[in-house]
Scaffold this motif. Sequence first.
Motif, mmCIF file in Angstrom:
data_model
loop_
_atom_site.group_PDB
_atom_site.id
_atom_site.type_symbol
_atom_site.label_atom_id
_atom_site.label_comp_id
_atom_site.label_asym_id
_atom_site.label_seq_id
_atom_site.Cartn_x
_atom_site.Cartn_y
_atom_site.Cartn_z
ATOM 1 N N SER A 14 0.816 -1.213 0.000
ATOM 2 C CA SER A 14 0.000 0.000 0.000
ATOM 3 C C SER A 14 0.851 1.265 0.000
ATOM 4 O O SER A 14 0.362 2.352 -0.293
ATOM 5 C CB SER A 14 -0.941 0.014 1.206
ATOM 6 N N GLU A 15 2.125 1.141 0.319
ATOM 7 C CA GLU A 15 3.067 2.259 0.284
ATOM 8 C C GLU A 15 4.366 1.765 -0.328
ATOM 9 O O GLU A 15 4.605 0.549 -0.414
ATOM 10 C CB GLU A 15 3.312 2.805 1.684
ATOM 11 N N PRO A 16 5.228 2.668 -0.821
ATOM 12 C CA PRO A 16 6.466 2.244 -1.492
ATOM 13 C C PRO A 16 7.333 1.349 -0.607
ATOM 14 O O PRO A 16 7.549 1.631 0.569
ATOM 15 C CB PRO A 16 7.162 3.577 -1.792
ATOM 16 N N LYS A 17 7.810 0.266 -1.195
ATOM 17 C CA LYS A 17 8.635 -0.709 -0.483
ATOM 18 C C LYS A 17 9.924 -0.967 -1.260
ATOM 19 O O LYS A 17 10.010 -0.734 -2.467
ATOM 20 C CB LYS A 17 7.888 -2.037 -0.336
ATOM 21 N N LYS A 18 10.912 -1.484 -0.544
ATOM 22 C CA LYS A 18 12.127 -1.971 -1.185
ATOM 23 C C LYS A 18 11.968 -3.476 -1.341
ATOM 24 O O LYS A 18 11.808 -4.197 -0.346
ATOM 25 C CB LYS A 18 13.358 -1.634 -0.347
ATOM 26 N N ILE A 19 12.010 -3.944 -2.594
ATOM 27 C CA ILE A 19 11.616 -5.321 -2.901
ATOM 28 C C ILE A 19 12.725 -6.040 -3.667
ATOM 29 O O ILE A 19 13.330 -5.486 -4.586
ATOM 30 C CB ILE A 19 10.318 -5.338 -3.745
ATOM 31 N N LEU A 20 12.965 -7.286 -3.281
ATOM 32 C CA LEU A 20 13.897 -8.174 -3.986
ATOM 33 C C LEU A 20 13.127 -9.353 -4.533
ATOM 34 O O LEU A 20 12.382 -10.015 -3.807
ATOM 35 C CB LEU A 20 14.986 -8.670 -3.024
ATOM 36 N N ASP A 21 13.304 -9.625 -5.833
ATOM 37 C CA ASP A 21 12.697 -10.797 -6.460
ATOM 38 C C ASP A 21 13.807 -11.773 -6.815
ATOM 39 O O ASP A 21 14.675 -11.469 -7.650
ATOM 40 C CB ASP A 21 11.908 -10.396 -7.708
ATOM 41 N N VAL A 22 13.804 -12.935 -6.195
ATOM 42 C CA VAL A 22 14.833 -13.953 -6.419
ATOM 43 C C VAL A 22 14.369 -14.871 -7.548
ATOM 44 O O VAL A 22 13.345 -15.535 -7.438
ATOM 45 C CB VAL A 22 15.088 -14.768 -5.137
ATOM 46 N N GLY A 23 15.140 -14.890 -8.632
ATOM 47 C CA GLY A 23 14.719 -15.610 -9.828
ATOM 48 C C GLY A 23 13.805 -14.735 -10.653
ATOM 49 O O GLY A 23 12.675 -15.109 -10.973
ATOM 50 N N SER A 24 14.299 -13.552 -11.013
ATOM 51 C CA SER A 24 13.449 -12.526 -11.613
ATOM 52 C C SER A 24 13.162 -12.722 -13.090
ATOM 53 O O SER A 24 12.374 -11.978 -13.672
ATOM 54 C CB SER A 24 14.077 -11.143 -11.392
ATOM 55 N N GLY A 25 13.788 -13.726 -13.716
ATOM 56 C CA GLY A 25 13.472 -14.053 -15.105
ATOM 57 C C GLY A 25 13.668 -12.877 -16.042
ATOM 58 O O GLY A 25 14.660 -12.155 -15.975
ATOM 59 N N GLY A 26 12.670 -12.656 -16.910
ATOM 60 C CA GLY A 26 12.754 -11.563 -17.873
ATOM 61 C C GLY A 26 12.387 -10.213 -17.318
ATOM 62 O O GLY A 26 12.387 -9.216 -18.051
ATOM 63 N N GLY A 27 12.023 -10.149 -16.030
ATOM 64 C CA GLY A 27 11.802 -8.871 -15.375
ATOM 65 C C GLY A 27 10.389 -8.331 -15.410
ATOM 66 O O GLY A 27 10.134 -7.216 -14.917
ATOM 67 N N GLU A 28 9.428 -9.090 -15.940
ATOM 68 C CA GLU A 28 8.065 -8.568 -16.089
ATOM 69 C C GLU A 28 7.411 -8.228 -14.748
ATOM 70 O O GLU A 28 6.729 -7.201 -14.621
ATOM 71 C CB GLU A 28 7.202 -9.578 -16.857
#
Length: 251
Positions: A14-28
């Motif tokens: 609901s508010e801006p977050k710092k996010i890490l995606d592990v295995g981000s693939g093509g980035g979609e």
Amino acid sequence: MALSRFEKIGCFLSEPKKILDVGSGGGEFLYLLKLLGHDVYGIEPNRGYAAYAIQEYDLTIEVGLVQEVPLPVDAFDVITMWHVLEHTEDPSAVLARLRPALRTGGILVVEVPNIEATCQSPKSTFHEAHLYHFNAATLGALAARVGLRETSHTLSNDGGNITMFFEQGVPQANDPAGIRIPGNYERVSSIVWNHTALRHYLTPRPYARAWKRMLRSLSEKCETSGFAGAKAMLDSLYSRALRQQRSGIAQ
């Protein structure tokens, strides 16, 4: 797929977050979160996928395995790992590496196939690329062992996937006897052994599944035609999520 994943975690954003995606693939998925105003980072071992995400969507992606990439401590509000853990050589070590990277109050989202699922053909129960198989009990116990506390989990509509949410907890003593799950082996083996091809194809599930896939394929072809490139296509598709996010904030 990215929109579907966003729906699962939207309540945390609901508010801006710092996010890490592990295995981000093509980035979609990360590109969607970036459009929504979040500070996003990815880890992707496939150099081709990572280069595409960097060039096409201007994303920050570390190329490598999560076991090898340096992770800052107490850095992320949300860490996501969609259908990655089952491919790793040591899932326990991977979760243990991610735990310190979570900020206090942060959330780790892990989605894996459900070994108890019967929506797929029996010959597809054990995928050759999946080194480990989980149900909700074993995934929760594995995470608890390295100091991650399950807050909730959901199953996909067909039961094929488990999405589990964790926060930081206290690591358990390294005692194999302490993480036994009474009756779990009997439960899982019974489901697997009884999920035969004959029983599977005498139910409406495989035919409904094939029909839904065909409709989804036709829908995707209609929605993705006529765009100059991938970025233009995603900008159009993601406008719906942007409107929903803004509407939710206004309410």
